[in-house]
Design an enzyme around this catalytic site. Structure first.
Site, PDB file in Angstrom:
ATOM      1  N   SER A  16      27.140 117.011  -9.988  1.00 43.21           N
ATOM      2  CA  SER A  16      25.915 117.791  -9.837  1.00 43.21           C
ATOM      3  C   SER A  16      25.417 118.378 -11.148  1.00 43.21           C
ATOM      4  O   SER A  16      24.321 118.930 -11.198  1.00 43.21           O
ATOM      5  CB  SER A  16      26.181 118.956  -8.865  1.00 43.21           C
ATOM      6  N   GLY A  17      26.217 118.280 -12.198  1.00 41.58           N
ATOM      7  CA  GLY A  17      25.874 118.969 -13.440  1.00 41.58           C
ATOM      8  C   GLY A  17      26.451 120.368 -13.476  1.00 41.58           C
ATOM      9  O   GLY A  17      26.380 121.043 -14.495  1.00 41.58           O
ATOM     10  N   GLY A  18      27.023 120.828 -12.365  1.00 39.50           N
ATOM     11  CA  GLY A  18      27.635 122.144 -12.304  1.00 39.50           C
ATOM     12  C   GLY A  18      28.980 122.175 -13.004  1.00 39.50           C
ATOM     13  O   GLY A  18      29.589 121.135 -13.291  1.00 39.50           O
ATOM     14  N   VAL A  19      29.468 123.383 -13.273  1.00 39.93           N
ATOM     15  CA  VAL A  19      30.705 123.566 -14.031  1.00 39.93           C
ATOM     16  C   VAL A  19      31.894 122.934 -13.313  1.00 39.93           C
ATOM     17  O   VAL A  19      32.659 122.167 -13.908  1.00 39.93           O
ATOM     18  CB  VAL A  19      30.971 125.069 -14.273  1.00 39.93           C
ATOM     19  N   ASP A  20      32.066 123.243 -12.027  1.00 36.72           N
ATOM     20  CA  ASP A  20      33.274 122.825 -11.312  1.00 36.72           C
ATOM     21  C   ASP A  20      33.389 121.308 -11.210  1.00 36.72           C
ATOM     22  O   ASP A  20      34.432 120.734 -11.521  1.00 36.72           O
ATOM     23  CB  ASP A  20      33.311 123.449  -9.913  1.00 36.72           C
ATOM     24  N   SER A  21      32.310 120.662 -10.758  1.00 37.77           N
ATOM     25  CA  SER A  21      32.395 119.204 -10.578  1.00 37.77           C
ATOM     26  C   SER A  21      32.536 118.494 -11.928  1.00 37.77           C
ATOM     27  O   SER A  21      33.242 117.486 -12.032  1.00 37.77           O
ATOM     28  CB  SER A  21      31.167 118.677  -9.827  1.00 37.77           C
TER      29      SER A  21
ATOM     30  N   CYS B 114      50.892 149.485  -3.786  1.00 34.86           N
ATOM     31  CA  CYS B 114      50.277 150.269  -2.712  1.00 34.86           C
ATOM     32  C   CYS B 114      50.982 150.025  -1.372  1.00 34.86           C
ATOM     33  O   CYS B 114      52.069 150.538  -1.144  1.00 34.86           O
ATOM     34  CB  CYS B 114      48.780 150.000  -2.643  1.00 34.86           C
TER      35      CYS B 114
ATOM     36  N   GLU C  34      45.870 146.551 -10.854  1.00 31.48           N
ATOM     37  CA  GLU C  34      45.057 145.360 -11.114  1.00 31.48           C
ATOM     38  C   GLU C  34      43.578 145.650 -11.285  1.00 31.48           C
ATOM     39  O   GLU C  34      42.825 144.787 -11.757  1.00 31.48           O
ATOM     40  CB  GLU C  34      45.237 144.346  -9.972  1.00 31.48           C
TER      41      GLU C  34
ATOM     42  N   HIS D 210      46.735 150.995  -7.739  1.00 37.36           N
ATOM     43  CA  HIS D 210      46.350 149.595  -7.941  1.00 37.36           C
ATOM     44  C   HIS D 210      46.223 149.302  -9.442  1.00 37.36           C
ATOM     45  O   HIS D 210      45.177 149.537 -10.051  1.00 37.36           O
ATOM     46  CB  HIS D 210      45.021 149.294  -7.240  1.00 37.36           C
TER      47      HIS D 210
END
Length: 511
Positions: free
Chosen positions: A222-227, A79, A170, A168
């Protein structure tokens, strides 16, 4: 050496989608602002120029030296990138007689490796006010549409390789766009497509060993995915020299503290300490009703508890964090040189006050890639597939003052709601779900008795990234079931409502 594609960002809303499409083809890529300098080394296989909200004819239009780039590596302009290339080489770019926004159909006019396997005509997504009226001398037309004379073109000669598209590729609505991007990556740039979760784990663990050495790392879990994924990667590199701290702030989900701690220790073999700080948090939250006040109390208390635990461990030099790529990209301004991660993605103020250097193994991964890496590491699905959960926890799902009694009430209602979604195979169909305890009581009847109890609102939304969200159209039968289940089993709640607000104008959380 990991091969790489570089995406130069001119401010397009779709730039992250280009990166995701490249990653989906198992090719590593990075996004940098167009004005940031970079080194062309053996790992760099190609360069992609993104779209932009700007016009190439504006006085201060963003620009790069495309000729110099294409002499060294294959370049793909998307573009704005296509318009910039056309203008720099002497073509004509003007305001469109008929602006194109939305679906269009390109018609292929020539053969080229970048078009391999594509249909003679194909639906694409346009989003531009300018149009390339004339190609520069020596350029070849590859495609047009009914409305515009140039939809794709190339310049491939002794000066290098340049391909460009006015649309575009993508975005989802460009039906064969991913195929075009893959052709650029494989047939033009020669990428091996060997960047996989297993490849990432091997490379990252090796890099972490080199970065950390024998030093100790502390990390808030924290139990979260990332950490969780970040912690397992760091643990693979340094073992028990990673010290995890998991704080029970009193506003977690029912049984979450005990369940997650057990998984961390027994399944993932992390060196983690659980800290029960419920009472301290409840004392500080007492009397607080303003949402921002509650958030600040929880943030401040977490820092105090975390620092207190950190001081009990001798020789801590580094802080592990689960920062992911969207956190980094969003904080980089295309229009200025500053690069700063947004403060709420850091453990508030800890790097400054504790003089710790950062370890961020997921810094260049998108959320879906974090989950794939987590599966490669053997992390259980119940942790990887968890819905997003707010940092302040149930404190912002209890409208008004926080008390242990209200927390227990909401924990029970929320647990029944989430369990029912899982049992009836609805949990994975929604992006986020939870219960909200409202600060109002209403009259009800149970048997021959009148009741005066709380109301709980159920929330479930569908989304891709949380930026926008629609309310989930859960079956009436399910809503009837869960309403009865909560009212009959959670003493203190006699009314259940379902939130059918979308974002925007509402937000996903109520506070």
């Amino acid at each position: 050496m990991t091969e790489k594609i570089l995406i130069l960002d001119f401010g397009s809303q779709y730039t992250q989608l280009i990166a995701r499409a490249v990653r989906e083809a198992n090719v590593y890529c990075e996004i940098i602002p167009y004005h940031q300098s970079f080194t062309i080394d053996a790992s760099l296989k190609g360069i992609i120029l993104s779209g932009s909200p700007c016009s190439v004819n504006e006085a201060n239009a963003p620009s790069v030296d495309i000729k110099s780039m294409m002499q060294q590596r294959p370049v793909l302009g998307v573009c704005y990138g296509a318009q910039l290339a056309a203008k720099q080489f002497g073509g004509k770019v003007e305001r469109s007689d008929k602006r194109e926004f939305g679906r269009a159909v390109i018609r292929l006019k020539a053969e080229d490796p970048i078009l391999k396997g594509m249909s003679p005509s194909s639906q694409v997504w346009m989003s531009h006010g300018d149009s390339i009226k004339e190609l520069p001398a020596g350029f070849d037309l590859l495609a047009d549409t009914e409305s515009i004379p140039v939809a794709a073109f190339r310049k491939v000669d002794s000066d290098g390789s340049l391909h460009a598209v006015q649309f575009h590729p993508e975005v989802y609505h460009s039906v064969e766009g991913k195929k075009l991007l893959k052709n650029f990556l494989v047939d033009i740039c020669g990428c091996a497509q060997d960047w996989t979760p297993a490849h990432f784990v091997t490379d990252t663990v090796a890099a972490l060993k080199k970065q950390i050495g024998h030093r100790k790392v502390i990390m808030a879990l924290s139990g979260g995915v990332d950490s969780t994924v970040a912690a397992v990667l760091i643990s693979r590199a340094i073992g028990d020299n990673l010290y995890g701290i998991f704080v029970d702030n009193g506003v977690l989900r029912k049984g979450e503290f005990e369940q997650v701690l057990k998984t961390y220790k027994d399944n993932l073999h992390l060196n983690v300490k659980g800290v029960d700080a419920k009472d301290a948090f409840y004392r500080e939250l007492a009397g607080k009703t303003d949402p921002e006040a509650k958030r600040k109390v929880i943030g401040r208390m977490f820092i105090e508890v975390f620092q207190e635990e950190a001081h009990k461990i001798e020789g801590i030099e580094m802080l592990g964090q689960g920062t992911i790529y969207p956190d980094v990209i969003e904080s980089v301004s295309v229009h200025g040189p500053s690069v700063t991660i947004k403060s709420h993605h850091n453990v508030g103020g800890l790097p400054d006050t504790m003089k710790l250097s950062l370890v961020e193994p997921l810094r260049f991964l998108f959320k879906d890639e974090v989950r794939r890496v987590g599966r490669e590491l053997g992390i259980p699905d119940e942790l990887l597939d968890r819905h997003p959960f707010p940092g302040p926890g149930l404190a912002i799902r209890i409208l008004g003052e926080i008390t242990p009694e209200k927390v227990a009430l909401l924990q029970e209602a929320d647990a029944r709601y989430i369990d029912a979604l899982k049992t009836q195979n609805l949990y994975k169909t929604v992006w986020q779900a939870g219960a909200i305890l409202l600060p109002v009581k209403s009259v009800g009847v149970m048997g021959d008795e009148r009741t005066y109890e709380f109301t709980v609102a159920l929330r479930a939304v569908t989304s891709v990234d949380g930026m926008t969200a629609d309310w989930a159209h859960l079956p009436y039968e399910f809503l009837a079931y869960i309403s009865n289940d909560i009212i009959n089993n959670v003493r203190g709640i006699n009314r259940v409502v379902y939130d059918i607000s979308s974002k925007p104008p509402a937000t996903i959380e109520w506070e």
